[in-house]
Each structure stands twice: as C-alpha cells, then as structure tokens.
Design a protein around this motif. Structure first.
Motif, PDB file in Angstrom:
ATOM      1  N   GLN A   1      34.985  40.340  54.855  1.00 33.06           N
ATOM      2  CA  GLN A   1      34.959  39.496  56.067  1.00 33.06           C
ATOM      3  C   GLN A   1      35.689  38.180  55.840  1.00 33.06           C
ATOM      4  OE1 GLN A   1      30.757  39.248  56.764  1.00 33.06           O
ATOM      5  NE2 GLN A   1      30.662  41.222  57.848  1.00 33.06           N
ATOM      6  N   LYS A   2      35.639  37.660  54.643  1.00 33.18           N
ATOM      7  CA  LYS A   2      36.289  36.374  54.344  1.00 33.18           C
ATOM      8  C   LYS A   2      37.762  36.551  54.004  1.00 33.18           C
ATOM      9  CE  LYS A   2      36.937  32.092  52.858  1.00 33.18           C
ATOM     10  NZ  LYS A   2      37.062  30.956  53.780  1.00 33.18           N
ATOM     11  N   PHE A   3      38.042  37.496  53.092  1.00 34.61           N
ATOM     12  CA  PHE A   3      39.395  37.588  52.550  1.00 34.61           C
ATOM     13  C   PHE A   3      40.193  38.754  53.134  1.00 34.61           C
ATOM     14  CE2 PHE A   3      36.884  35.438  49.293  1.00 34.61           C
ATOM     15  CZ  PHE A   3      37.638  34.289  49.082  1.00 34.61           C
ATOM     16  N   GLY A   4      39.503  39.818  53.529  1.00 35.10           N
ATOM     17  CA  GLY A   4      40.187  40.982  54.060  1.00 35.10           C
ATOM     18  C   GLY A   4      41.112  41.630  53.045  1.00 35.10           C
ATOM     19  N   SER A   5      41.394  42.895  53.249  1.00 33.52           N
ATOM     20  CA  SER A   5      42.350  43.585  52.381  1.00 33.52           C
ATOM     21  C   SER A   5      42.693  44.953  52.949  1.00 33.52           C
ATOM     22  CB  SER A   5      41.789  43.745  50.963  1.00 33.52           C
ATOM     23  OG  SER A   5      40.686  44.610  50.972  1.00 33.52           O
ATOM     24  N   GLY A   6      41.893  45.379  53.918  1.00 37.10           N
ATOM     25  CA  GLY A   6      42.152  46.678  54.524  1.00 37.10           C
ATOM     26  C   GLY A   6      41.796  47.847  53.642  1.00 37.10           C
ATOM     27  N   THR A   7      40.946  47.623  52.634  1.00 33.54           N
ATOM     28  CA  THR A   7      40.612  48.701  51.704  1.00 33.54           C
ATOM     29  C   THR A   7      39.358  49.460  52.105  1.00 33.54           C
ATOM     30  OG1 THR A   7      39.435  47.099  50.329  1.00 33.54           O
ATOM     31  CG2 THR A   7      41.724  47.569  49.757  1.00 33.54           C
ATOM     32  N   GLY A   8      38.668  49.009  53.144  1.00 34.03           N
ATOM     33  CA  GLY A   8      37.515  49.738  53.642  1.00 34.03           C
ATOM     34  C   GLY A   8      36.253  49.528  52.831  1.00 34.03           C
ATOM     35  N   ASP A   9      35.278  50.427  53.050  1.00 40.02           N
ATOM     36  CA  ASP A   9      33.971  50.322  52.409  1.00 40.02           C
ATOM     37  C   ASP A   9      34.093  50.499  50.894  1.00 40.02           C
ATOM     38  OD1 ASP A   9      30.911  50.377  52.901  1.00 40.02           O
ATOM     39  OD2 ASP A   9      31.271  52.093  51.593  1.00 40.02           O
ATOM     40  N   ILE A  10      33.135  49.941  50.181  1.00 41.78           N
ATOM     41  CA  ILE A  10      33.185  50.005  48.716  1.00 41.78           C
ATOM     42  C   ILE A  10      33.106  51.443  48.209  1.00 41.78           C
ATOM     43  CG2 ILE A  10      30.679  49.683  48.442  1.00 41.78           C
ATOM     44  CD1 ILE A  10      31.358  48.037  45.906  1.00 41.78           C
ATOM     45  N   ALA A  11      32.354  52.298  48.917  1.00 41.33           N
ATOM     46  CA  ALA A  11      32.217  53.681  48.462  1.00 41.33           C
ATOM     47  C   ALA A  11      33.536  54.446  48.543  1.00 41.33           C
ATOM     48  CB  ALA A  11      31.152  54.401  49.282  1.00 41.33           C
ATOM     49  N   ALA A  12      34.504  53.912  49.305  1.00 40.31           N
ATOM     50  CA  ALA A  12      35.807  54.573  49.456  1.00 40.31           C
ATOM     51  C   ALA A  12      36.820  54.081  48.432  1.00 40.31           C
ATOM     52  CB  ALA A  12      36.345  54.349  50.863  1.00 40.31           C
ATOM     53  N   GLN A  13      36.392  53.187  47.526  1.00 36.90           N
ATOM     54  CA  GLN A  13      37.342  52.619  46.565  1.00 36.90           C
ATOM     55  C   GLN A  13      37.664  53.599  45.448  1.00 36.90           C
ATOM     56  OE1 GLN A  13      38.662  49.663  47.582  1.00 36.90           O
ATOM     57  NE2 GLN A  13      37.284  50.224  49.263  1.00 36.90           N
ATOM     58  N   THR A  14      38.810  53.394  44.833  1.00 40.93           N
ATOM     59  CA  THR A  14      39.207  54.175  43.675  1.00 40.93           C
ATOM     60  C   THR A  14      38.651  53.520  42.422  1.00 40.93           C
ATOM     61  OG1 THR A  14      41.242  54.887  44.749  1.00 40.93           O
ATOM     62  CG2 THR A  14      41.170  55.024  42.338  1.00 40.93           C
ATOM     63  N   TRP A  15      38.116  54.320  41.528  1.00 42.53           N
ATOM     64  CA  TRP A  15      37.569  53.784  40.278  1.00 42.53           C
ATOM     65  C   TRP A  15      38.685  53.055  39.513  1.00 42.53           C
ATOM     66  CZ3 TRP A  15      32.704  53.159  38.927  1.00 42.53           C
ATOM     67  CH2 TRP A  15      32.402  52.802  37.611  1.00 42.53           C
ATOM     68  N   PRO A  16      38.431  51.818  39.077  1.00 44.08           N
ATOM     69  CA  PRO A  16      39.501  51.028  38.447  1.00 44.08           C
ATOM     70  C   PRO A  16      39.925  51.613  37.101  1.00 44.08           C
ATOM     71  CG  PRO A  16      37.388  49.894  38.273  1.00 44.08           C
ATOM     72  CD  PRO A  16      37.164  51.074  39.166  1.00 44.08           C
ATOM     73  N   SER A  17      41.175  51.358  36.767  1.00 42.39           N
ATOM     74  CA  SER A  17      41.691  51.763  35.452  1.00 42.39           C
ATOM     75  C   SER A  17      41.847  50.520  34.586  1.00 42.39           C
ATOM     76  CB  SER A  17      43.030  52.493  35.593  1.00 42.39           C
ATOM     77  OG  SER A  17      43.966  51.663  36.263  1.00 42.39           O
ATOM     78  N   TYR A  18      41.804  50.708  33.311  1.00 43.39           N
ATOM     79  CA  TYR A  18      41.910  49.571  32.395  1.00 43.39           C
ATOM     80  C   TYR A  18      43.268  49.580  31.704  1.00 43.39           C
ATOM     81  CZ  TYR A  18      40.591  53.123  28.943  1.00 43.39           C
ATOM     82  OH  TYR A  18      40.544  54.259  28.174  1.00 43.39           O
ATOM     83  N   ASP A  19      43.678  48.400  31.270  1.00 44.89           N
ATOM     84  CA  ASP A  19      44.949  48.207  30.569  1.00 44.89           C
ATOM     85  C   ASP A  19      44.675  48.215  29.073  1.00 44.89           C
ATOM     86  OD1 ASP A  19      47.340  47.400  29.489  1.00 44.89           O
ATOM     87  OD2 ASP A  19      47.613  45.672  30.816  1.00 44.89           O
ATOM     88  N   GLU A  20      45.233  49.200  28.378  1.00 43.97           N
ATOM     89  CA  GLU A  20      45.023  49.300  26.931  1.00 43.97           C
ATOM     90  C   GLU A  20      45.453  48.020  26.207  1.00 43.97           C
ATOM     91  OE1 GLU A  20      43.595  51.412  25.046  1.00 43.97           O
ATOM     92  OE2 GLU A  20      43.488  53.339  26.112  1.00 43.97           O
ATOM     93  N   GLN A  21      46.515  47.393  26.725  1.00 42.35           N
ATOM     94  CA  GLN A  21      47.009  46.178  26.074  1.00 42.35           C
ATOM     95  C   GLN A  21      45.970  45.069  26.105  1.00 42.35           C
ATOM     96  OE1 GLN A  21      49.941  45.897  24.328  1.00 42.35           O
ATOM     97  NE2 GLN A  21      49.985  48.130  24.716  1.00 42.35           N
ATOM     98  N   MET A  22      45.143  45.084  27.188  1.00 44.13           N
ATOM     99  CA  MET A  22      44.125  44.043  27.294  1.00 44.13           C
ATOM    100  C   MET A  22      42.979  44.257  26.306  1.00 44.13           C
ATOM    101  SD  MET A  22      45.278  41.917  29.427  1.00 44.13           S
ATOM    102  CE  MET A  22      43.806  40.906  29.365  1.00 44.13           C
ATOM    103  N   LEU A  23      42.906  45.439  25.733  1.00 43.43           N
ATOM    104  CA  LEU A  23      41.839  45.721  24.781  1.00 43.43           C
ATOM    105  C   LEU A  23      42.232  45.406  23.348  1.00 43.43           C
ATOM    106  CD1 LEU A  23      40.655  49.166  26.215  1.00 43.43           C
ATOM    107  CD2 LEU A  23      39.836  46.879  26.798  1.00 43.43           C
ATOM    108  N   ILE A  24      43.511  45.098  23.179  1.00 47.33           N
ATOM    109  CA  ILE A  24      43.991  44.763  21.836  1.00 47.33           C
ATOM    110  C   ILE A  24      43.603  43.327  21.522  1.00 47.33           C
ATOM    111  CG2 ILE A  24      46.027  44.471  20.380  1.00 47.33           C
ATOM    112  CD1 ILE A  24      47.395  46.612  22.115  1.00 47.33           C
ATOM    113  N   GLU A  25      43.004  43.118  20.386  1.00 45.26           N
ATOM    114  CA  GLU A  25      42.594  41.774  19.977  1.00 45.26           C
ATOM    115  C   GLU A  25      43.828  41.049  19.432  1.00 45.26           C
ATOM    116  OE1 GLU A  25      39.849  40.232  20.399  1.00 45.26           O
ATOM    117  OE2 GLU A  25      38.716  41.915  21.232  1.00 45.26           O
TER     118      GLU A  25
END
Length: 861
Positions: free
Chosen positions: A774-798
């Motif tokens: 309602q505040k920011f909008g994005s057109g992505t619909g309800d949360i249950a319709a979202q795609t499960w996020p993927s992670y960046d392997e590079q971000m896991l490297i210390e």
C-alpha cells in the motif's frame, strides 16, 4: 495477555487473512483439464495422516505434523510447484458408536459435530488446505468407492505364477472361492461381549478392551478375511525403493516376518495317516526336539487329547481364552501349559515325544504347532525347566566326535544357546556347521517324504470384519450358504436406519436388527458384518486426487498427474505418528498393489517419503491426557499469543521427529520474536495506532546485512527441504537482529524476510506485505504468490575478517579488514585507530606484530 494490550494485533490480523484465503480459494489445486491448471509446473503431493475427529477436539500435539506439512506446502508453491495439500476425516469407528449407545444419538450426528469442531480449529491455525477436496469416510459418495474397491478385491485372486493380482475369471481351478483375495473363514478372534464386536490385538490390553475396559475372550467366529499374505514377498522387497525411516522399514519387515526353513511332519502315536506339521527355521536342531507344543486353539487338540487329560485341557483352554496374542507371547513372563496325554514320533530318530498345549504358541503363526528344542530356544527352555521335560544339546561352539549320541539330559548345569555353530548328538549331520547341517537334513527329509524346504511369514491374513453398526456395510449377500457380490450399480449400500445401536448379545452384529434391510430378495440375506475403520483410510490419498468424480474412484488423468513421477511412490511426503507405522501403512500398500495389478493405478506404491513426527508431552513431561490434567488446547494458546506464534513454537521446540515437552514460556518467547518482526516495519503513532515505520525506505542494505540475508535465504530453504524447522527459525531470528540495528531498513531486505517467514507465520507476514504494498507498491501481488528468493553464492564468501588490536598485550579495539589484506595494510589501519592512538600517546612504537586474520599487537613505551 488477552487482558492487556497485544504486542501486535494478531487477534485482528489472523481472522482477516483466514477469511481472505477462504473467499479467494487461495490454496485450491486445480486438476489437469481445469482451466486454471498450469501444466508447466511440477507437482508436489503432501499429505497428513487422516485424523479421526473425536469430541474432545485437538490438543497441541495433534497439529505438530500438520504445521510441518503446511510450511512445506507453502514453500513448494513459492518454488513453482502445483501443490496438492488436502484434509479429510477418517470418521467411521467405535468411539462414535459407543457414544450412540450411551446417548441414543445417531453416530452420524456425533461425527458431524466432531468434524465441525476439528475443522474450525484447523482453520484457526491457518493451514493452507485445499478445502474443496475435503472428504469424509462416512459420506456415501466416499464409501460407495470403498465398497467398490472391496468388490475388486473380492473378484480377484493372486496368481502365484505372475505374482500379481488378477481377475478371478482368469483362475482355471474348480473352487474360485478358495483363492479369492477376499474370503470367509472361521477364525479365533478377540470378542468383547459388552462392546458387541471383534477387536484387533492392539485394541486389547491385559484381557480387556482399550475402549471401556470390558472383558475380552478368544472365540472362533465366521469372519471376512483379506489375503494380504499372498503379497508378503512384494511388501518386503518393494520397501527398498521408499524414502522411509530405517526404523519403520524394520518394523514392517519384522511384522511380515519372512523366515526360511523346512516344514516337517511328526506322526502321532496310535493314529494312521495323521501327523502334526511344523515349520522350523532350524531343521538342523531336529534331534533336539524333545516335546511338541500345539496352540490351544489348534483343531488337532480335540482329536488327540486322551480321556485322562480331557478335563485339564478344557480348563486350560478356558483359562487362556481371554489373553491377547501379545500377552501370550511378548508380555508373558511365565509360560504355562498342560499335557494332552498324546505322543508324536520325531522323524529323524523315531523317539516318542510328548504333545503339550501352551499359551506361548499361537494358531495365527505357522501351523499352530512347534517342535520344542529347549536347549536352543529360550521359550522352550523355560517351559522345559518348569515342567521337567528333557533338554538335549544338538548345537555346539565347536565340532565334536561324530555319533556322540548323548541321551536327553535334565540334570544341571543347564544352558540355552540360541546361535548357530556345529551339529552334535545328531548322527546324520554331526560335525557340520549349521548352514550345511540345515541343507543336508532338509534334503534327507525331502528324499523320504518327511518334509520340504519352505519360506514362511509371520504375517497373517487381514481379519476384515467388525460386528458394528457404524462402518461400511459389505456389498455381499448370502444365498444357500454361499456368498455373492452385489452388482456395482447398487452401490453405495448404506447402513439401515436404527434407533438401537446396542450389541445384540448373541454375537450377531447390530445390523441383524434391521430385519427388512437384511432380506435382500427371496432366499438371499445381506451380510451383517461391517468393514473395519481401516477400510476408508486404505485409499483416501487416491480420492483426494479427484474427490468429486462420480464415475470412478479416481480419474486416470488426475491419478497419473498427482501420483506420478519417476519414483515408485505417488505421495511425495506423508507425515504422521508412529502409531500407524505398521498396520495402516501395510494395509494401504496392500490395497494399492491390488489396484495397481488390476490396472487402475500407475504406481506400485502409495507413499514415497514418510516422516513421523515426535510426541509433544505436557509441561510436566508426561504424555498428555485428561486424567493427568496436562492437556493443552490450541485454542487457548491462540487466544493468548496468536496462531502464528503457536505455529512457530510447534516447529521451534526441537527436531520434528523428537519427543519434547510443551512450554508456555517457550510460546511467549516466539511471540516476542514475531512482535520484533512487526516492529521492524510498524510503529505506533500518537493516537496509539499502528502505522508503517518511517525507518522503512527504498535503500540498499548494508553489506553485513546482505551477508546475513543471503545466508538466511540459503539456510531456510535447505532446512525446509530437510524438515529442520527449528534451525530455520533460529536463522531468521539472527536476520531480524541484523535488520533491527539498521537506522534505515531496506525495503528489499524486509520483503525477502517476509517471504522467508511466510510459510511459518502466514498471517502476520501477509499483513505486513500488504502494508508495504500500500505504501510502496510494486505490482507483485499477494505474498503467497511470490517466488521463493534465491541467494548469491558470492555473498556467502567470507571476504572480510575481524582483527583484534592489542597495545602492550591489552585489547584496545577491533577492526574489520579485507580477508586478503597485506600485513602492512593491516598495520596501517590498526595504528590509525582512535583508541590505539589514545593508548600510545606520548610513547614510542617499538614493534608491531601482525598475526594474519587474527591479531595486531603494538608494543610501545
């Protein structure tokens, strides 16, 4: 907490979203051919074990498995699967009938009220079931097909050549009734006169019924049986391709009880052509058989008992008549028995050996008779000692001189050895190791027509009759003493209306009271037994695939889709209690294999992956029960802390499979975590209303936060796949801590957190998602319709490390530097630290020691 302000308004949020989900049919799974069906998605069929809806409703232990499956179902939808996640009711059964007897209220009314209570509780917890697929085993639209499946079993036989069930029309023998998979037999049963029904062994405790505590006796009765033993080998072999716990597979193997040995006939002294057949896995111990034992129910007992022993035998049979099989075997500490006065001939040495009856031998295993080898069987050893029967050693640790021929010995010291070794005191096989001795003695028996090699199973055919009203009537009529099937066009066969549900007192089932209903036609009477409660739960997973189909029990297209895939089992994940580890799973597998063999199903097994949730104990560490007063009602927990807190705590208590005690303090702790999630995005205005926090903004997350965020994406996804829900929640707590300390809260990071948390806490995350939209909008619909996020392997490297700075051995500061920073760069950063400068002010730096990735030590004076 209901008396004071809630930490966040779950009491408003949760009913709102439950109404939205029901209104929108948010979790409906369309079937192939439906307009909303997406054929491009893979399927995932996740199932809870069918609950029996009791009048007491749920306690907090019941929804543990349901919560686990709901998390997986919500997660799989986000991962792009068509998810089948249904719920229904295993509603026939003895408790509703007993209540009807006491109250006079028809079981259908009681069952309907119980279902309504269960369903309202499940909806309040927010489970994402496709309620359009709800089924009830007592609905005639359901049990019509239960009766239809029974008829397919009745009209089939097991062809030993093809090792498959086939239509009875393919049988070329003269007596088809003798090979049907559903047949009638006179068998000893657990009869409870007060309940007016036969009980399974598991329903009898110390000679009394589990329900009501009424006396139970063993008596022979005409019963319907299902020939599950024909499938014993397949039920064993085809366990291997299933992803089940090893402990459950072991229980199934032990229940089936495959053993290889020999069947041997012992002639009876004084009779011609009559003998006692026994099965033994140790034919190498035949020389050690010093007496025989028959089950008290064995029909041979009447024929061979001598006149002098008749009274003693009859008295003993009455005495043990009330004991269950379990009490006579596993639970019996003291073996009892009585001599029949008759003798048999041991075929290998032609010695006369006495014939006894005893409680530890069951008619339901083998031939209902054993050869007793007391030197090498603990039960026989105890019995022989008690009744001063001979004990002869025939297996030793090392070979001895052949043809030792020691006489039977009952003098101390006496020992019992049960393992294998070398044959002794056994002229035909002396000195041979046990495996070779078994082969040689079996060949000797076969050559002389005294025995044959054989595979035996502990598994018995399934006793499929109950003397109850509240169950599926058999679609069978009797004419001139013979049974015949009703035509399928007459299904469903409904139970007749009755006002009196009490047992008849004669052993006849309650349906016998419905005189008009019983009379099918001139000379034909209906079957008055009903099917056991197991019947409806044997195939419900199939009906869920196509619950409104009026033309068949499951449509071919729906079955092939939802039960499809490369693995042998159709249901991808099946979760339930260990109390069903053997019988329900074995029975369902049997029905499934029959239907598979007959061409109605595409897969040979029903359940691919099986997980058993642990028991939730009361706060006192004891099993929950009304008598202990430690039962916790989920409604009370939800009133106090909300459904999301209840769900999360059920999963946070510990590993799903483990037993663990309930703790209201633990629920409160999880509730505080959810309140922190709420306050990440919401704040109270001056009027005391919750509004979106000003700290939430379109801003990139800090690098440290991104590392935690991507580590959380990885761990939560992996933990859901492995059902490690407690550690997934722990990781999300770490992420919330990281986001809380940021002065500006990244909108993108918050949205990712909400998606990760949604399967666990769907109400609060749906509300927060909507608020952000309602505040920011994005057109992505309800949360249950979202795609499960993927992670960046590079971000896991210390790529950074925290280094401690000491001045003269005392810690002064910590700095973060690149993992591969050279020593001179680390030294430079360390000396620029304000705290270090303060510590060395007025001093001369004499030496700087850099320990890579760990420490900088500045020496100054």
């Amino acid at each position: 907490m209901s008396e004071r302000r809630k930490p966040y308004p779950f009491h408003e949020i949760e009913p709102k979203w439950q109404q939205v989900w029901e209104r929108d049919g948010s979790f409906h799974a369309p079937n192939p051919g439906n307009s909303a069906f997406d054929p491009g998605k893979p399927k995932f069929y996740i199932l809870d074990m069918f609950p029996y809806p009791s009048g007491t409703g749920l306690h907090v232990g019941h929804p543990e498995g349901y919560t686990a499956t709901d998390i997986v179902a919500r997660y799989k939808r986000m991962c792009g699967f068509n998810v089948l996640h249904p719920m229904g009711w295993d509603a026939f059964g003895l408790p509703a009938e007993q209540y009807a007897i006491k109250s006079g209220q028809h079981p259908a009314i009681t069952t309907g009220e119980n279902i309504a209570k269960f369903k309202s509780q499940l909806k309040r917890i927010g489970f994402s079931y496709d309620w359009s697929r709800e089924i009830n085993t007592t609905d005639k639209g359901y049990f019509r097909w239960t009766q239809w499946i029974f008829l397919q079993i009745y009209h089939s036989w097991f062809n030993p050549e093809t090792q498959r069930a086939e239509p009875i029309s393919t049988y070329r023998g003269t007596d088809a009734d003798n090979v049907r998979l559903a047949y009638v037999a006179e068998v000893p049963v657990n009869w409870c006169a007060e309940l007016g029904t036969v009980l399974a062994n598991e329903e009898v405790i110390e000679g009394r019924s589990e329900v009501g505590g009424f006396p139970v006796v063993r008596r022979p009765m005409r019963q319907w049986m299902l020939r599950i033993t024909a499938f014993a080998e397949r039920l064993l072999d085809e366990l291997e391709g299933l992803d089940w716990p090893d402990s459950i597979k072991a229980l199934q193997r032990n229940w089936i009880g495959r053993s290889q040995g020999a069947e041997v006939e012992f002639p009876i002294v004084g009779t011609a052509g009559t003998g006692i057949r026994v099965f033994t896995t140790r034919p190498d111990t035949l020389y050690g058989a010093t007496y025989m034992v028959l089950a008290p129910e064995n029909p041979l007992v009447d024929a061979l008992t001598t006149g002098e022993q008749r009274d003693a035998v009859n008295s003993y049979r009455v005495e043990i008549g009330s004991k269950s099989d379990l009490e006579r075997t596993e639970l019996a500490k003291d073996k009892t028995g009585v001599s029949t006065g008759a003798f048999a001939i041991n075929p290998v040495n032609e010695q006369r050996i006495p014939i006894w009856i005893a409680d530890y031998v069951l008619m339901s295993y083998g031939t209902g008779a054993i050869m007793a080898v007391p030197a090498h069987d603990e039960r026989d050893f105890e019995f022989a000692q008690k009744y001063a029967l001979p004990i002869r050693e025939v297996v030793a640790d090392a070979p001895r001189a052949r043809n030792g021929g020691e006489a039977p010995c009952s003098l101390p010291p006496l020992v019992c050895t049960t393992g294998e070794g070398f044959a002794v005191n056994s002229p035909l096989i002396d000195g041979l190791p046990s495996p070779a001795a078994k082969r040689q003695i079996t060949e000797w028996l076969e050559e002389r027509g005294l025995g044959r090699r054989m595979i035996n199973y502990k598994l018995r055919d399934w006793l499929f009759s109950r003397q109850r009203y509240w169950g599926e009537p058999f679609p069978i009529v009797w004419r001139d003493g013979k049974h015949e099937a009703l035509p399928e066009s007459e299904l469903p066969l409904e139970p007749p209306p009755l006002d009196d549900f009490k047992p008849t007192g004669t052993g006849e089932p309650p349906l016998a009271k419905a005189k008009d209903w019983i009379h099918y036609s001139e000379g034909a009477m209906r079957e008055t037994n009903t099917m056991p409660q197991w019947a409806g739960s044997c195939w419900y997973y199939l009906r869920f695939c196509d619950p409104t189909n009026n033309q068949c029990f499951v449509g071919e297209e729906a079955e092939r889709y939802w039960m499809g895939g490369p693995r042998p089992g159709g249901v991808d994940l099946y979760v339930g209690g260990t109390e069903h580890a053997v019988l329900h799973l074995l029975y369902a597998r049997f029905w499934h294999k029959v239907l598979f063999d007959l061409g109605y199903l595409s897969k040979p097994e029903p359940f691919q992956r099986l997980v058993n949730q642990g028991i939730i104990l009361g706060e006192d560490g004891q099993k929950m029960s009304k008598s202990r007063g430690n039962v916790v009602n989920p409604d009370d927990v939800i009133d106090e802390h909300g459904a999301d807190a209840f769900r999360c705590y059920e999963m946070f208590m510990g590993p799903l499979e483990q037993m663990k005690p309930w703790s209201m303090n633990g629920v409160e702790g999880v509730s505080r975590f959810l309140a922190r999630v709420w306050r990440l995005m919401m704040e109270e205005n001056q009027a005391g209303k919750w509004v979106l926090s000003a700290a939430v903004a379109h801003a990139p997350a800090e690098k440290a936060q991104l590392k935690v965020l991507h580590a959380t994406i990885k761990k939560v996804g992996e933990d859901i796949e492995t059902l490690s829900f407690n550690t997934a929640i722990s990781q999300m707590m770490i992420l919330v801590n990281s986001l809380t300390i940021a002065p500006v809260r990244s909108l993108a990071a918050l949205r990712t957190l909400l998606v990760l948390l949604n399967p666990f806490a769907p109400h609060v995350t749906s509300e927060l998602w909507e608020t952000l939209e309602q505040k920011f909008g994005s057109g992505t619909g309800d949360i249950a319709a979202q795609t499960w996020p993927s992670y960046d392997e590079q971000m896991l490297i210390e790529d950074e490390v925290t280094v401690v700075i000491q001045v003269n051995g005392k810690v002064r500061d910590k700095i973060i530097v690149p993992m591969d920073a050279p020593a001179q760069e680390v030294e430079k950063v360390a000396l620029e630290s304000a705290k270090v400068k303060e510590a060395i002010a007025g001093k001369t730096v004499r030496k700087v020691v850099v320990v890579p990735k760990k420490l900088v030590n500045v020496v100054a004076n």
